[in-house]
Design a protein around this motif. Structure first.
Motif, PDB file in Angstrom:
ATOM      1  N   ASP A 155     -12.526  44.137   6.227  1.00 26.54           N
ATOM      2  CA  ASP A 155     -12.961  44.380   4.855  1.00 26.54           C
ATOM      3  C   ASP A 155     -14.023  43.382   4.411  1.00 26.54           C
ATOM      4  O   ASP A 155     -14.960  43.739   3.685  1.00 26.54           O
ATOM      5  CB  ASP A 155     -11.765  44.325   3.900  1.00 26.54           C
ATOM      6  CG  ASP A 155     -10.900  45.574   3.991  1.00 26.54           C
ATOM      7  OD1 ASP A 155     -11.364  46.567   4.580  1.00 26.54           O
ATOM      8  OD2 ASP A 155      -9.764  45.545   3.483  1.00 26.54           O
ATOM      9  N   ASN A 209     -17.535  44.539   3.037  1.00 25.96           N
ATOM     10  CA  ASN A 209     -17.941  44.117   1.699  1.00 25.96           C
ATOM     11  C   ASN A 209     -19.248  43.335   1.700  1.00 25.96           C
ATOM     12  O   ASN A 209     -19.895  43.210   0.654  1.00 25.96           O
ATOM     13  CB  ASN A 209     -16.844  43.270   1.052  1.00 25.96           C
ATOM     14  CG  ASN A 209     -15.625  44.082   0.674  1.00 25.96           C
ATOM     15  OD1 ASN A 209     -15.719  45.275   0.421  1.00 25.96           O
ATOM     16  ND2 ASN A 209     -14.461  43.437   0.645  1.00 25.96           N
ATOM     17  N   LYS A 220      -6.182  46.534  10.994  1.00 23.80           N
ATOM     18  CA  LYS A 220      -6.904  45.585  10.148  1.00 23.80           C
ATOM     19  C   LYS A 220      -6.047  44.353   9.854  1.00 23.80           C
ATOM     20  O   LYS A 220      -6.560  43.214   9.830  1.00 23.80           O
ATOM     21  CB  LYS A 220      -7.337  46.261   8.849  1.00 23.80           C
ATOM     22  CG  LYS A 220      -8.434  47.296   9.037  1.00 23.80           C
ATOM     23  CD  LYS A 220      -9.221  47.523   7.748  1.00 23.80           C
ATOM     24  CE  LYS A 220      -8.370  48.037   6.631  1.00 23.80           C
ATOM     25  NZ  LYS A 220      -9.178  48.264   5.395  1.00 23.80           N
ATOM     26  N   LYS A 257     -12.791  51.820   4.404  1.00 23.58           N
ATOM     27  CA  LYS A 257     -11.947  50.719   3.961  1.00 23.58           C
ATOM     28  C   LYS A 257     -10.536  51.194   3.653  1.00 23.58           C
ATOM     29  O   LYS A 257      -9.564  50.522   3.983  1.00 23.58           O
ATOM     30  CB  LYS A 257     -12.567  50.039   2.735  1.00 23.58           C
ATOM     31  CG  LYS A 257     -13.776  49.161   3.056  1.00 23.58           C
ATOM     32  CD  LYS A 257     -14.449  48.663   1.794  1.00 23.58           C
ATOM     33  CE  LYS A 257     -13.542  47.795   0.968  1.00 23.58           C
ATOM     34  NZ  LYS A 257     -14.198  47.260  -0.241  1.00 23.58           N
TER      35      LYS A 257
END
Length: 305
Positions: free
Chosen positions: A229, A233, A218, A48
């Protein structure tokens, strides 16, 4: 930016990292994890943030990480010489991306191109994407570095990405303007002045550039509706087995609102847990590089004699 090392290890690494996480935490700076779940969780956190040097250091046992760093120069040696065309293309591209008022200049240049592309390709784009989908699935099926489980998982991911790619408004001017801004900001952060500078980067410097590029990628994907993300997550896991230094976990996660699941195998070495596929492929890559380097070493020794 080209990844000039460990071709046999990168895909399994990313597959393992994208498919694993847990509720417990481990020290990300340590190699491996105290449990299979902790090993995967630390990798997710590093992915991340885009700390690729720490990611490799965590994902590989110390000896394998040291081999990877030592193999860097062997991989660099295989790069073809730069040509005048390479230099011209590089300089023109970087000037466009980093020059004065680059964002406004590129956006103005892109606007009529987007309109023309939309007129020409809007109806054809879903078909072209379907063709690309078939080619990508064929490449996955023929891969020698992905396990059968990873191939199955990759196919499921591609099936989710296909409708997203077909429905995404790629020619939308507002999104294009945002994308140009991200591309310009990323290029300036990379701060690459010449192709020679790019070639001369050592391992640590290159990992730093990957961090910058990963952050830009990203952001670009998020502009068009795909949040990396959010996917990372969403990961949940269930341990399936753990005995005799081998473990398997079931990984559930959400990609673009679609639930997916897979299984990940891990191996225990010196009390720490690592991706089984990653270890196998990293070591295979190292052996191949050593074998390729051996003839050159022998030839050099013969010449000196």
């Amino acid at each position: 930016m080209r990844l000039p090392f460990l071709r046999h290890a990168m895909l399994p690494l990313l597959a393992a990292l994208l498919l694993g996480a847990c509720h417990g935490k481990d020290e990300a700076a340590q190699p491996g994890g105290s449990t299979p779940e902790a090993a995967l969780q630390a990798s997710i956190e590093l992915l991340k943030t885009g700390d690729f040097d720490a990611l490799w250091k965590h994902a590989l046992p110390p000896a394998d990480y040291a081999n990877m760093r030592a193999d860097w120069s062997l991989q660099q040696r295989d790069l073809r010489p730069l040509t005048a065309e390479d230099r011209t293309r590089f300089n023109e591209t970087m000037q466009k991306l980093t020059g004065p008022d680059a964002e406004n200049r590129l956006h103005a240049e892109l606007q009529p191109q987007l309109a023309a592309m939309e007129r020409q390709y809007k109806d054809q784009l879903p078909v072209l994407i379907s063709v690309g989908d078939a080619m990508l699935k064929s490449a996955v099926a023929q891969s020698h570095t992905l396990s059968e489980t990873q191939k199955t998982q990759a196919g499921s991911v591609i099936d989710v990405l296909l409708p997203w790619a077909q429905q995404t408004p790629w020619f939308d001017p507002a999104r294009a303007k945002q994308a140009v801004g991200v591309a310009v900001a990323t290029a300036r952060k990379l701060d690459l002045k010449s192709p020679e500078q790019l070639r001369a980067l050592d391992f640590d410097a290159t990992m730093g550039k990957y961090t910058v590029g990963w952050g830009g990628l990203k952001q670009l994907l998020a502009i068009y509706g795909l949040s990396v993300d959010d996917t990372l997550n969403s990961v949940k896991l269930t341990p399936l087995s753990n005995s005799n230094g081998h473990a398997v976990v079931k990984v559930d996660y959400t990609l673009l609102g679609k639930p997916l699941s897979t299984e990940t195998a891990l191996l225990q070495e010196n009390g720490r847990w690592y991706s089984e596929d990653l270890l196998r492929n990293a070591r295979q890559s190292h052996r191949q590089l050593q074998q390729q380097a051996a003839p050159a070493g022998v030839a050099s020794a013969v010449t000196k004699d």
